[in-house]
Write a protein that holds these residues in place. Structure first.
Motif, PDB file in Angstrom:
ATOM      1  N   ARG A 108       8.739  -2.808  -3.842  1.00 17.92           N
ATOM      2  CA  ARG A 108       9.792  -2.692  -4.840  1.00 17.92           C
ATOM      3  C   ARG A 108      10.618  -3.845  -4.820  1.00 17.92           C
ATOM      4  O   ARG A 108      10.655  -4.571  -3.646  1.00 17.92           O
ATOM      5  CB  ARG A 108      10.637  -1.415  -4.900  1.00 17.92           C
ATOM      6  CG  ARG A 108      11.356  -1.186  -3.612  1.00 17.92           C
ATOM      7  CD  ARG A 108      12.143   0.250  -3.438  1.00 17.92           C
ATOM      8  NE  ARG A 108      11.333   1.369  -3.560  1.00 17.92           N
ATOM      9  CZ  ARG A 108      11.158   2.329  -4.367  1.00 17.92           C
ATOM     10  NH1 ARG A 108      12.161   2.142  -5.572  1.00 17.92           N
ATOM     11  NH2 ARG A 108      10.238   3.209  -4.191  1.00 17.92           N
ATOM     12  N   THR A 128      13.432   9.653  -1.842  1.00 16.30           N
ATOM     13  CA  THR A 128      13.481  10.407  -3.145  1.00 16.30           C
ATOM     14  C   THR A 128      12.854   9.782  -4.735  1.00 16.30           C
ATOM     15  O   THR A 128      12.746  10.607  -5.569  1.00 16.30           O
ATOM     16  CB  THR A 128      14.900  11.065  -3.337  1.00 16.30           C
ATOM     17  OG1 THR A 128      15.709  10.023  -4.093  1.00 16.30           O
ATOM     18  CG2 THR A 128      15.252  11.657  -2.047  1.00 16.30           C
ATOM     19  N   LEU A 129      12.723   8.641  -4.625  1.00 16.30           N
ATOM     20  CA  LEU A 129      12.542   7.922  -5.674  1.00 16.30           C
ATOM     21  C   LEU A 129      10.944   7.606  -6.003  1.00 16.30           C
ATOM     22  O   LEU A 129      10.042   8.023  -5.105  1.00 16.30           O
ATOM     23  CB  LEU A 129      12.823   6.209  -5.823  1.00 16.30           C
ATOM     24  CG  LEU A 129      14.497   6.204  -5.563  1.00 16.30           C
ATOM     25  CD1 LEU A 129      14.844   4.989  -5.492  1.00 16.30           C
ATOM     26  CD2 LEU A 129      15.240   6.902  -6.809  1.00 16.30           C
ATOM     27  N   ALA A 130      10.392   7.459  -7.301  1.00 15.28           N
ATOM     28  CA  ALA A 130       9.034   7.162  -7.380  1.00 15.28           C
ATOM     29  C   ALA A 130       8.353   6.464  -6.488  1.00 15.28           C
ATOM     30  O   ALA A 130       8.951   4.985  -6.287  1.00 15.28           O
ATOM     31  CB  ALA A 130       8.629   7.005  -8.862  1.00 15.28           C
ATOM     32  N   GLY A 131       7.462   6.771  -5.844  1.00 10.52           N
ATOM     33  CA  GLY A 131       6.787   5.856  -4.932  1.00 10.52           C
ATOM     34  C   GLY A 131       7.376   5.862  -3.527  1.00 10.52           C
ATOM     35  O   GLY A 131       6.758   5.611  -2.410  1.00 10.52           O
ATOM     36  N   GLY A 132       8.562   6.488  -3.287  1.00  9.72           N
ATOM     37  CA  GLY A 132       9.180   6.618  -1.928  1.00  9.72           C
ATOM     38  C   GLY A 132       9.274   5.337  -1.243  1.00  9.72           C
ATOM     39  O   GLY A 132       9.319   4.114  -1.812  1.00  9.72           O
TER      40      GLY A 132
END
Length: 112
Positions: free
Chosen positions: A35, A26-30
């Motif tokens: 990360r 659900t985060l930017a970049g999925g």
């Protein structure tokens, strides 16, 4: 009407990892974006921690000893955190921890 529902198949083989991946998705970049990813391993002795540290470093991880000295924190930020990488890295770190007395893989976290 179905009497029995099937449980969703685990993507990683570990329910906790699947739950974290659901959040990461659900985060930017999925789960496709690299990360910061941190893994925690502990053991009984400083010598064991030295073996963990050397092996994880050779595998490309940035490694620091825990404050107590008998464990490591391994991190890197060049990998996507997805079902495949999570499964592979959990297997790697669990196998690594099993090679030292009292070795324990305590899991991972990833940056939002």
């Amino acid at each position: 009407m179905r009497l029995f529902s099937r449980k969703p198949k685990s993507k990683t083989g570990h329910p906790g990892d699947d739950q974290l991946l659901g959040i990461i998705a659900t985060l930017a970049g999925g789960t496709a974006a690299p990360r910061e990813w941190i893994h925690y391993l502990y053991c009984e002795t400083d010598d064991g921690a030295g073996l963990l540290e050397a092996a994880a470093s050779r595998a490309g991880w940035d490694v620091h000893r825990t404050a107590a000295g008998a464990g490591i924190v391994a991190s890197r930020a060049d990998l996507a955190v997805n079902a495949e990488t999570v499964r592979v890295q959990r297997e790697y770190f669990e196998a690594l921890a099993s090679q030292v007395p009292g070795g324990e893989y305590d899991g991972w976290e990833a940056a939002a």
